[in-house]
Design an enzyme around this catalytic site. Structure first.
Site, PDB file in Angstrom:
ATOM      1  N   SER A 269      -9.870  -2.057   6.503  1.00 50.51           N
ATOM      2  CA  SER A 269      -9.223  -1.813   5.209  1.00 50.51           C
ATOM      3  C   SER A 269      -8.480  -2.995   4.640  1.00 50.51           C
ATOM      4  O   SER A 269      -8.169  -3.016   3.444  1.00 50.51           O
ATOM      5  CB  SER A 269      -8.249  -0.624   5.333  1.00 50.51           C
ATOM      6  OG  SER A 269      -8.938   0.557   5.636  1.00 50.51           O
TER       7      SER A 269
ATOM      8  N   LYS B 127       0.849  -1.182   0.000  1.00 50.92           N
ATOM      9  CA  LYS B 127       0.000   0.000   0.000  1.00 50.92           C
ATOM     10  C   LYS B 127       0.892   1.242   0.000  1.00 50.92           C
ATOM     11  O   LYS B 127       1.941   1.259   0.657  1.00 50.92           O
ATOM     12  CB  LYS B 127      -0.871  -0.041   1.266  1.00 50.92           C
ATOM     13  CG  LYS B 127      -2.041   0.895   1.326  1.00 50.92           C
ATOM     14  CD  LYS B 127      -2.844   0.556   2.583  1.00 50.92           C
ATOM     15  CE  LYS B 127      -4.150   1.312   2.668  1.00 50.92           C
ATOM     16  NZ  LYS B 127      -4.949   0.850   3.833  1.00 50.92           N
TER      17      LYS B 127
ATOM     18  N   SER C 160      -9.653   0.802   2.589  1.00 52.80           N
ATOM     19  CA  SER C 160      -8.885   1.745   1.804  1.00 52.80           C
ATOM     20  C   SER C 160      -7.838   1.061   0.927  1.00 52.80           C
ATOM     21  O   SER C 160      -7.258   1.689   0.044  1.00 52.80           O
ATOM     22  CB  SER C 160      -8.191   2.752   2.742  1.00 52.80           C
ATOM     23  OG  SER C 160      -7.279   2.099   3.617  1.00 52.80           O
TER      24      SER C 160
END
Length: 732
Positions: free
Chosen positions: A433, A335, A409
């Site tokens: 997430s 990420k 996310s």
């Protein structure tokens, strides 16, 4: 290539007091203290006990046993007894008892004294390490212990649980001391153990006989004892790994590789000659093709030439294909909230972009294990959101249906795994997430107990609640990655420093398969789309078929804990993660939905009094969670919930971004507040026509359930999730 016959579910060997039956998949070899200090001249053993003849004779049989487990690709653990250089972990009675004996006949050296192989039983000294014949190779666990038993003041229990081990084959030295102590400790913890008499020895033969007799006395008081050859014969008849290539053997192409980017597939293929160069070319070809399907997956993509250089270096660093690190040549993504030295960290907020000098420790551990970094993926801005629709770098879509959201996310990350572009991803989870996007892309999302993986070098969303998460193709891959990067980081203020009181293992009998689970009550499940509710009911039926036993739970505090995250003062921590006064000066540069979320936080004007009340409520709910997941007549092993109540289209989210996001977190928000672990697992598929109740609607979406376990119960939770995954694959 020699054909390979897979290991069966159970194997049986002759033993005392009766045949020893063990499941290879859940069995590890535990080799006790085969160190120079105990086996070589001038070491601690010779100084203390004299003759080395018997213990040295055990090296050969132990090597045969070790080679057999390596050939079968079964877990291997080594222990080494020794102490810190300042001896601060050495009890005084252990240090001075022998030296203080009034009738001692000689001036015996003790722990810490200088010997010919360095200070005796001190970590880092030459004598402390394993003998050359039995050195550990990458992927094998080495446990340094300060006592005779291997469980005291070590992480051995946690490491065994991390690999779902229930049975142990134990060997090593000395039989009368560390072997015996560890064997009994393992028995107390529920492991089914078998000692191999040819591969253990002590300094006095009569002691060895007495110890082994005591182990199997009274119908197996402590366990089993077997000879080496029956075990070797049994393993040999079922395991013949394909011939390994040598340095001079040309690396092979994809002819030995099925193209599935799973860790076991890579491990087998690389051992037989597949080149990571071939894999990297294949991965980048897939990525280029998928850009036409979804151009919003990546924020930073490594240049193919850089990844190829990494692959070439791996080949140079690891020429022996029998000793490759576990993640050798495995492609992964992270990420874009993780720091990688020299690369921009954007957190999908260009104005806050920085170029760090150091990489996140978790990322570094993956590289040490041979993994190949492919790129940094898209995410909801500032890691705030569960939809995947809040990034200036575009909106990733579910890999199963372009009209539907990827979830957030960790949006691009879940797509990178779900689309088969990488094997796994490293990201974060604050409110779901790591779980929700996995559920929306048909893969596994695992949120470990907070603090088991270092969060240093990760841009915080809510610093006190954030944890590193893993998305992978299946539970076993997620478990492997966690096992390799779960390392205590003393610089992480939220790292877990001490191990909890561990639950025992149920290794045999009906208890080995049984587990207790809870589910939300009917009124809590009413938020689900009717199709999702039906899918969840079928999942519960599968849990019963696996041996699960349903127990009622108090849902109210889970629900209240979830509301603390966004309806209480805790959301203010998201603003606290920004530089002072940054939001006031730069709000117009944020994504509109993120700006609205933060403005709502400011409008709420939470006070310190409210914050303290919320902290007190959190402590109360956390204690209730501990009781819920505790041993007892009403305790459960896992709480099972739908990963989300529904699956929105991108159009639906853009029309009402905050309300749709809130619905998605119904069963995930409380996880980090209560310091729990959780793993989202694909349970089935759901036709779009069924989800929308429109017969003409086309396409299929994934349906996922999440297994939630108590704090530090990661190993147990992952194993139940893996069994569910296996059960679903068998009935599909």
């Amino acid at each position: 290539m020699v054909p390979m016959k897979s290991l069966p579910t159970l194997l049986t060997i002759d033993a005392k007091p009766y045949s020893f039956t063990f499941p290879p998949r859940h069995t590890a070899l535990l080799i006790i203290d085969m160190q120079r200090d105990f086996l070589l001249p001038n070491g601690f053993g010779e100084i203390q006990a004299g003759s080395l003849k018997a213990v040295q004779a055990s090296i050969g049989p132990t090597k045969k046993l070790l080679d057999a487990f390596r050939q079968a690709n079964l877990p291997i653990f080594h222990t080494r007894e020794g102490h810190k250089s300042d001896l601060s972990d050495c009890p005084s009675n252990k240090l001075i008892r022998q030296k203080g004996c009034p009738e001692k006949l000689q001036d015996i050296k003790v722990i810490g004294d200088k010997g010919k192989m360095g200070r005796l039983l001190v970590r880092g000294e030459f004598g402390h390490n394993l003998v050359d014949e039995l050195q550990a190779i990458p992927g094998e666990v080495v446990v340094d212990k300060p006592g005779r038993g291997a469980f005291f003041n070590t992480n051995l229990m946690e490491r065994l649980k991390a690999k779902a081990i229930t049975h142990l084959i134990i060997c090593g030295v000395t039989t009368e001391c560390c072997f015996d102590t560890t064997f009994r400790e393992a028995n107390d913890r529920g492991f089914e153990c078998c000692g191999i008499k040819d591969a253990t020895a002590g300094y006095k033969g009569e002691f060895k006989v007495s110890v082994l007799d005591m182990i199997h006395w009274s119908e197996g008081l402590f366990g089993f004892v077997a000879s080496l050859q029956p075990l070797l014969d049994t393993l040999e008849s079922f395991t013949r790994l394909p011939a390994l290539v040598s340095d001079n053997t040309p690396t092979q192409s994809t002819s030995t590789f099925d193209g599935v980017l799973s860790i076991p597939s890579f491990q087998t293929a690389y051992r037989t000659g597949l080149s990571p160069i071939t894999v990297i070319r294949m991965v980048f070809d897939r990525i280029e093709k998928y850009k036409k399907v979804d151009p919003a997956v990546w924020i930073h993509l490594e240049k193919e030439a850089s990844a190829l250089e990494r692959a070439k270096k791996l080949l140079s660093d690891w020429p022996d294909r029998s000793r490759l690190p576990p993640l050798f040549g495995v492609p992964f993504s992270v990420k874009d909230s993780f720091d990688i030295a020299g690369l921009p960290t954007t957190t999908a907020c260009p104005l806050l972009t920085r170029i760090p000098l150091k990489s996140a420790p978790a990322y570094g551990l993956l590289l040490e294990q041979g993994a190949i970094f492919i790129g940094k993926t898209n995410l909801d801005q500032l890691a705030t959101g569960l939809t995947g629709c809040r990034s200036p770098f575009g909106i990733p879509r579910s890999v199963l249906h372009h009209d539907y959201i990827s979830g957030g996310s960790s949006s691009g990350s879940s797509v990178s795994v779900g689309a088969g572009l990488v094997t796994f991803f490293l990201g974060t989870d604050t409110a779901g997430s790591g779980r929700i996007p996995a559920g929306f892309n048909g893969v596994v999302g695992y949120k470990p107990t907070r603090g088991l993986i270092s969060a240093q070098g990760v841009t915080p969303a809510c610093l006190s609640l954030d944890c590193v998460a893993i998305i992978a193709r299946n539970v076993s891959d997620a478990r492997t990655v966690w096992d390799l990067c779960a390392e205590h980081d003393e610089d992480d203020p939220y790292a877990k420093a001490t191990a909890p009181i561990q639950r025992h293992i149920n290794s045999t009998g009906p208890q080995a398969k049984a587990f207790y689970f809870g589910i939300p009550p009917l009124e809590a499940l009413a938020i689900c789309n009717p199709a999702y509710r039906r899918k969840f009911d079928k999942s519960v039926q599968s849990l019963h078929a696996m041996g699960g036993l349903l127990r009622p739970v108090d849902w109210s505090f889970f629900e209240k804990a979830g509301k603390l995250l966004y309806e209480g003062s805790f959301v203010s921590e998201r603003l606290a993660s920004l530089p002072d006064n940054w939001f006031e000066k730069n709000r117009e540069y944020l994504h509109p939905t993120i700006r609205e979320v933060f403005e709502n936080v400011i409008t709420r004007q939470s006070t310190a009094i409210q914050a303290y009340r919320d902290l007190q409520a959190k402590a109360l709910y956390t204690r209730k969670a501990e009781k819920t997941f505790a041993y007892g007549a009403s305790g459960i092993d896992v709480l099972v919930v739908p990963t989300t109540p529904t699956h929105w289209t991108v159009k639906e989210v853009l029309a009402d971004p905050i309300a749709t996001n809130s619905v998605l977190g119904e069963f995930s928000h409380f996880g980090n507040v209560l310091d729990l672990c959780a793993v989202a697992v694909p349970a089935s598929t759901c036709p779009v026509s069924e989800l929308l109740d429109k017969p003409d609607a086309e396409g299929v979406l994934p349906f996922s359930v999440t297994f939630i376990g108590g704090s530090r119960m990661d190993g147990e939770t992952l194993e139940i999730a893996r069994r569910f995954e296996e059960h679903i694959s068998q009935i599909a």
